[in-house]
Design a protein around this motif. Structure first.
Motif, PDB file in Angstrom:
ATOM      1  N   LEU A  37      -7.902  14.218   3.231  1.00 51.13           N
ATOM      2  CA  LEU A  37      -7.855  14.096   1.870  1.00 51.13           C
ATOM      3  C   LEU A  37      -8.743  12.789   1.336  1.00 51.13           C
ATOM      4  CD1 LEU A  37      -3.958  14.604   1.363  1.00 51.13           C
ATOM      5  CD2 LEU A  37      -5.727  15.975   0.673  1.00 51.13           C
ATOM      6  N   ASN A  38      -9.417  12.160   2.197  1.00 48.75           N
ATOM      7  CA  ASN A  38     -10.308  11.047   1.819  1.00 48.75           C
ATOM      8  C   ASN A  38      -9.453   9.912   1.222  1.00 48.75           C
ATOM      9  OD1 ASN A  38     -12.663   9.829   2.039  1.00 48.75           O
ATOM     10  ND2 ASN A  38     -13.363  10.595  -0.051  1.00 48.75           N
ATOM     11  N   THR A  39      -8.391   9.672   1.456  1.00 49.26           N
ATOM     12  CA  THR A  39      -7.562   8.703   1.039  1.00 49.26           C
ATOM     13  C   THR A  39      -8.122   7.303   1.373  1.00 49.26           C
ATOM     14  OG1 THR A  39      -5.559  10.158   1.322  1.00 49.26           O
ATOM     15  CG2 THR A  39      -5.164   7.822   0.902  1.00 49.26           C
ATOM     16  N   LYS A  40      -8.017   6.353   0.406  1.00 47.26           N
ATOM     17  CA  LYS A  40      -8.475   5.063   0.374  1.00 47.26           C
ATOM     18  C   LYS A  40      -7.268   4.136   0.761  1.00 47.26           C
ATOM     19  CE  LYS A  40     -12.859   5.525  -2.365  1.00 47.26           C
ATOM     20  NZ  LYS A  40     -12.999   6.905  -2.160  1.00 47.26           N
ATOM     21  N   PRO A  42     -11.131   4.183   7.646  1.00 47.36           N
ATOM     22  CA  PRO A  42     -12.207   5.321   7.268  1.00 47.36           C
ATOM     23  C   PRO A  42     -11.754   6.358   6.472  1.00 47.36           C
ATOM     24  CG  PRO A  42     -11.979   4.590   9.426  1.00 47.36           C
ATOM     25  CD  PRO A  42     -10.741   4.009   8.998  1.00 47.36           C
ATOM     26  N   GLY A  43     -12.555   6.836   5.726  1.00 52.65           N
ATOM     27  CA  GLY A  43     -12.261   8.164   5.002  1.00 52.65           C
ATOM     28  C   GLY A  43     -12.227   9.321   5.805  1.00 52.65           C
ATOM     29  N   ILE A  44     -12.755  10.462   5.473  1.00 56.95           N
ATOM     30  CA  ILE A  44     -12.935  11.673   6.182  1.00 56.95           C
ATOM     31  C   ILE A  44     -13.593  11.549   7.449  1.00 56.95           C
ATOM     32  CG2 ILE A  44     -13.496  14.120   6.333  1.00 56.95           C
ATOM     33  CD1 ILE A  44     -13.155  14.366   3.223  1.00 56.95           C
ATOM     34  N   GLU A  67       0.865  -1.130  -0.213  1.00 61.84           N
ATOM     35  CA  GLU A  67      -0.157  -0.098   0.087  1.00 61.84           C
ATOM     36  C   GLU A  67       0.820   1.259   0.007  1.00 61.84           C
ATOM     37  OE1 GLU A  67      -3.523   0.641   0.545  1.00 61.84           O
ATOM     38  OE2 GLU A  67      -3.851  -1.448   0.109  1.00 61.84           O
ATOM     39  N   ASP A  68       0.425   2.238  -0.887  1.00 54.92           N
ATOM     40  CA  ASP A  68       1.002   3.633  -0.882  1.00 54.92           C
ATOM     41  C   ASP A  68      -0.149   4.618  -0.591  1.00 54.92           C
ATOM     42  OD1 ASP A  68       3.529   2.196  -1.493  1.00 54.92           O
ATOM     43  OD2 ASP A  68       3.237   2.908  -3.654  1.00 54.92           O
ATOM     44  N   PHE A  69       0.074   5.607   0.157  1.00 50.50           N
ATOM     45  CA  PHE A  69      -0.618   6.424   0.607  1.00 50.50           C
ATOM     46  C   PHE A  69      -0.257   7.623   1.326  1.00 50.50           C
ATOM     47  CE2 PHE A  69      -1.002   3.239   4.026  1.00 50.50           C
ATOM     48  CZ  PHE A  69      -0.849   3.932   4.917  1.00 50.50           C
TER      49      PHE A  69
END
Length: 294
Positions: free
Chosen positions: A269-272, A282-284, A242-244
């Motif tokens: 940033l609502n990163t998945k 979780p998102g934001i 995973e990269d985020f």
């Protein structure tokens, strides 16, 4: 000289059932686990200062677990206090982790025969404060030598996956950090770490970087930061990396010595992304609260 003696006792566990709400088995319960475990530990720590240039530390912990047996956990270290607010530290220590009830008894791929994980960690670090303590920087080099690390791998005795003690693990890494007090109100800090993994560890990234800042003015305090994670293993396998990038922030207001209001914003940033494969994070998310101090 300072000597510390201590004793710990933990008891944990419980009972879990699967309750069916529809189908031919609706209304029935299927037992999952009914286990309780006890852990006793005694420890001795010593800190000895030799003049103003050297501090020595040593300790020993004896830990007994009702399922896994007894572990001896030693540690030792030395800190050299050098001119110009510089410091060199050396340390060596053992760590361990007992398998938890879920890993041993609940849900495939449970395995009741798991052993405790154990690890030896060796560290060498250098740090220094400059410009009247406004600037701090440090570098830390470490090596981990572990055995019996618990991983979820294909079952050697049948189909499916099974929690297993993977054998030996040897990883090395380096961490660099710095912080700077720009003014009485503003501060900035950054951290970068690199981990070379001979054996992949779930939840461990190869590269991790953080850049953050904070602002303090009377009763207000605000902080924010960006964290970049590269090549994090969400599961064992070459296609499970995973990269985020995450952006978090916090704002608080100190109304009085007793009362503080705060609000957090996470993953703005609502990163998945996933830290463990199959479990999206979780998102934001926003959270607020009140702290009362007496």
């Amino acid at each position: 000289n300072r000597i510390t003696l201590g004793f710990d006792y933990y008891r944990y566990g419980g009972k879990a059932d699967n309750h069916f709400v529809d189908g031919p088995t609706a209304g029935t319960d299927v037992p999952q686990v009914d286990e309780r475990e006890d852990e006793f530990a005694g420890y001795l720590e010593m800190r000895q200062e030799i003049g103003s240039l050297l501090t020595l530390n040593a300790g020993l912990r004896v830990d007994h677990h009702s399922k896994a047996g007894t572990e001896l956990v030693p540690q030792a270290g030395a800190a050299f206090h050098l001119p110009a607010n510089a410091e060199v530290k050396l340390s060596v220590g053992k760590g361990f982790r007992y398998p938890i009830i879920r890993e041993m008894y609940m849900y495939p791929p449970q395995n009741k025969d798991l052993k405790a994980e154990s690890l030896w960690n060796y560290e060498l670090s250098f740090s220094q404060r400059l410009f009247n303590n406004k600037l701090y920087y440090g570098i830390n080099v470490f090596k981990m030598d572990a055995e019996n690390i618990i991983l979820t791998l294909p079952n050697p005795n049948g189909a499916g996956m099974l929690n297993q003690n993977s054998g030996e693990l040897k990883n090395t890494g380096v961490e660099v950090e710095a912080s700077y007090l720009i003014s009485k109100s503003f501060a900035a800090n950054c951290i970068y770490s690199y981990l070379k993994m001979e054996t992949p560890i779930v939840g461990a990234p190869e590269h991790k970087a953080y850049l953050g800042g904070s602002y303090t003015n009377n009763c207000w305090h605000a902080s924010t930061g960006l964290q970049y994670v590269n090549s994090l293993y969400s599961a064992v396998g070459p296609d499970k990396k995973e990269d985020f990038l995450l952006w978090n922030a916090r704002l608080s207001y100190q109304l009085s010595d007793m009362l503080q209001f705060w609000v957090n914003g996470d993953n703005l940033l609502n990163t998945k992304y996933q830290i463990n494969a199959g479990y999206p994070m979780p998102g934001i998310a926003f959270m607020g609260g009140i702290n009362l101090s007496f």
